[in-house]
Each structure stands twice: as structure tokens, then as C-alpha cells.
Design a protein around this motif. Sequence first.
Motif, mmCIF file in Angstrom:
data_model
loop_
_atom_site.group_PDB
_atom_site.id
_atom_site.type_symbol
_atom_site.label_atom_id
_atom_site.label_comp_id
_atom_site.label_asym_id
_atom_site.label_seq_id
_atom_site.Cartn_x
_atom_site.Cartn_y
_atom_site.Cartn_z
ATOM 1 N N MET A 24 0.592 -1.182 -0.144
ATOM 2 C CA MET A 24 -0.310 0.303 0.096
ATOM 3 C C MET A 24 0.829 1.394 0.311
ATOM 4 O O MET A 24 0.925 2.054 -0.391
ATOM 5 C CB MET A 24 -1.208 0.051 1.479
ATOM 6 C CG MET A 24 -2.356 -1.494 0.541
ATOM 7 S SD MET A 24 -2.862 -0.872 2.642
ATOM 8 C CE MET A 24 -3.675 0.671 2.584
ATOM 9 N N GLN A 32 -0.692 5.635 -7.855
ATOM 10 C CA GLN A 32 -1.355 4.825 -8.797
ATOM 11 C C GLN A 32 -1.196 3.575 -8.416
ATOM 12 O O GLN A 32 -0.597 3.025 -8.176
ATOM 13 C CB GLN A 32 -1.130 4.849 -10.101
ATOM 14 C CG GLN A 32 0.507 4.514 -10.389
ATOM 15 C CD GLN A 32 0.892 5.240 -12.025
ATOM 16 O OE1 GLN A 32 0.019 5.876 -12.781
ATOM 17 N NE2 GLN A 32 1.740 4.425 -12.203
ATOM 18 N N TRP A 34 -4.196 0.209 -7.385
ATOM 19 C CA TRP A 34 -5.247 -0.079 -5.631
ATOM 20 C C TRP A 34 -5.139 -1.162 -5.623
ATOM 21 O O TRP A 34 -4.240 -2.170 -6.287
ATOM 22 C CB TRP A 34 -7.135 0.413 -6.070
ATOM 23 C CG TRP A 34 -6.734 -0.669 -7.193
ATOM 24 C CD1 TRP A 34 -7.803 -2.158 -7.146
ATOM 25 C CD2 TRP A 34 -7.115 -0.929 -8.582
ATOM 26 N NE1 TRP A 34 -8.338 -3.240 -8.073
ATOM 27 C CE2 TRP A 34 -7.752 -1.791 -9.409
ATOM 28 C CE3 TRP A 34 -6.647 -0.323 -9.681
ATOM 29 C CZ2 TRP A 34 -7.720 -2.535 -10.671
ATOM 30 C CZ3 TRP A 34 -6.297 -0.376 -10.691
ATOM 31 C CH2 TRP A 34 -7.121 -1.581 -11.344
ATOM 32 N N ASN A 36 -7.452 -4.874 -3.072
ATOM 33 C CA ASN A 36 -8.386 -5.406 -2.869
ATOM 34 C C ASN A 36 -8.483 -6.500 -1.908
ATOM 35 O O ASN A 36 -7.534 -7.271 -2.333
ATOM 36 C CB ASN A 36 -9.924 -6.375 -4.824
ATOM 37 C CG ASN A 36 -9.739 -5.476 -5.416
ATOM 38 O OD1 ASN A 36 -9.850 -4.207 -5.874
ATOM 39 N ND2 ASN A 36 -10.210 -5.809 -6.896
ATOM 40 N N THR A 68 -12.092 -2.827 -1.053
ATOM 41 C CA THR A 68 -11.186 -1.870 -2.129
ATOM 42 C C THR A 68 -10.121 -1.011 -1.293
ATOM 43 O O THR A 68 -11.127 -0.175 -0.177
ATOM 44 C CB THR A 68 -12.024 -1.715 -3.384
ATOM 45 O OG1 THR A 68 -12.330 -2.667 -4.000
ATOM 46 C CG2 THR A 68 -10.793 -1.031 -4.593
ATOM 47 N N TRP A 69 -8.933 -0.395 -2.051
ATOM 48 C CA TRP A 69 -8.303 0.709 -1.144
ATOM 49 C C TRP A 69 -7.807 1.045 -2.224
ATOM 50 O O TRP A 69 -7.037 0.667 -3.190
ATOM 51 C CB TRP A 69 -7.409 0.558 -0.107
ATOM 52 C CG TRP A 69 -6.196 1.860 0.414
ATOM 53 C CD1 TRP A 69 -6.836 2.428 1.375
ATOM 54 C CD2 TRP A 69 -5.095 1.910 -0.529
ATOM 55 N NE1 TRP A 69 -5.457 3.209 0.641
ATOM 56 C CE2 TRP A 69 -4.448 3.011 -0.255
ATOM 57 C CE3 TRP A 69 -4.162 1.337 -1.349
ATOM 58 C CZ2 TRP A 69 -3.179 3.529 -0.484
ATOM 59 C CZ3 TRP A 69 -2.954 1.276 -1.782
ATOM 60 C CH2 TRP A 69 -2.894 2.616 -0.958
ATOM 61 N N THR A 70 -7.871 2.871 -2.950
ATOM 62 C CA THR A 70 -7.205 3.755 -3.682
ATOM 63 C C THR A 70 -6.205 4.594 -2.894
ATOM 64 O O THR A 70 -6.790 5.340 -1.649
ATOM 65 C CB THR A 70 -7.780 4.215 -4.715
ATOM 66 O OG1 THR A 70 -9.209 5.358 -3.932
ATOM 67 C CG2 THR A 70 -8.491 3.369 -5.311
ATOM 68 N N PRO A 82 -7.438 9.414 -0.381
ATOM 69 C CA PRO A 82 -7.457 8.025 -0.205
ATOM 70 C C PRO A 82 -8.732 7.740 -0.501
ATOM 71 O O PRO A 82 -9.960 8.442 0.442
ATOM 72 C CB PRO A 82 -6.384 7.704 1.053
ATOM 73 C CG PRO A 82 -5.834 9.085 1.053
ATOM 74 C CD PRO A 82 -6.392 9.399 0.565
#
Length: 160
Positions: A24, A32, A34, A36, A68-70, A82
Motif C-alpha cells: 500500500m 497509482q 489499488w 482489493n 477496496t483501497w485506492t 484516499p
Amino acid sequence: MSRAGEPDYVEFEQGRPDAVLARMAAIAAAGQGWVNFEPAVHVEDVPPPRSGMFSIFSARGPDVPLATWTPGDPGRSRPEPPTIGILHPTGAGAKARLADRGRPVPDKWVVLQDYSKKGLVVAVPPWVSHGEVLDWLLAASTILSLIPLTGTWRASVYEG
């Protein structure tokens, strides 16, 4: 490192997320990609798939949550924070359900959506650590699951 468009998979225990936290951090530094997160479940706990015409109109998400994390994009003219999201089977009102179960959306985190099929999406302030985000995301996914989770997770890491 994965091939373009293909994820790398990182399996980890909920209390031992170091490998995925490192990934992360790399994604956030690059700005850029992500991740899951899929929980492991015992196969005998998974109900048979919903089928038929009425499953299309169901107000539920998937039986097993998908989180999900972006990383957001602080470099834009309008910086994007984020975001985290959880597709889950419990329908609308996840924010209230989490608060009722002792794991509310933290102060200063902004709920962007809380719908039946689209799930819960939350914008996270950029100063919040990846560890704090991941801890809340996995705990919230566990609460919103109707199926018992094992505590093992698989992260699908998409970079670039």
C-alpha cells in the motif's frame, strides 16, 4: 511484480498485515494502483448462489464482502483523498450498522455512498496511516459479512 493489468496476490492474517501495508505504501508513493481485499471463508459456510430473475433486483451485494483501497491523488488541482469501499450483503445503512456494532466510521472520514448494491464508500483524510485504514476496513468488512470469516485475507495488488 505482476504483469501489466494482472494483480500480485498477498495472503495475510488480519493481525499480521506488514506485507500488504508495504505494498500500500508503494502504491501511495507512486500515486497509482489499488488493492482489493477478499476474506477467506470455510466453503461449507457459503450459501448456494442466488439465481433467477429476482436476483437481478436484489438489494444485496455479494455474500462474501469485497473491500477496496485506492491511494487518492494529492497532486491534482483538486486533490483526491484516499478512498475505501466495501461491497457487502447487508444492504443500505452500513454506516449505522457499523456504529451499532461499535466500529463507526471515524470522525473526519466522509461517507460518499451507502447503497445496497454499490456498497459503502468512504473518503479518508490523507494523514491517516495505512495501518489504521486497513485495520478499520477489515474490521468493518467482518462486521458486514453474513458468513463467518477465518481471519485470513487475500490482497489483490494492482500497481500502475
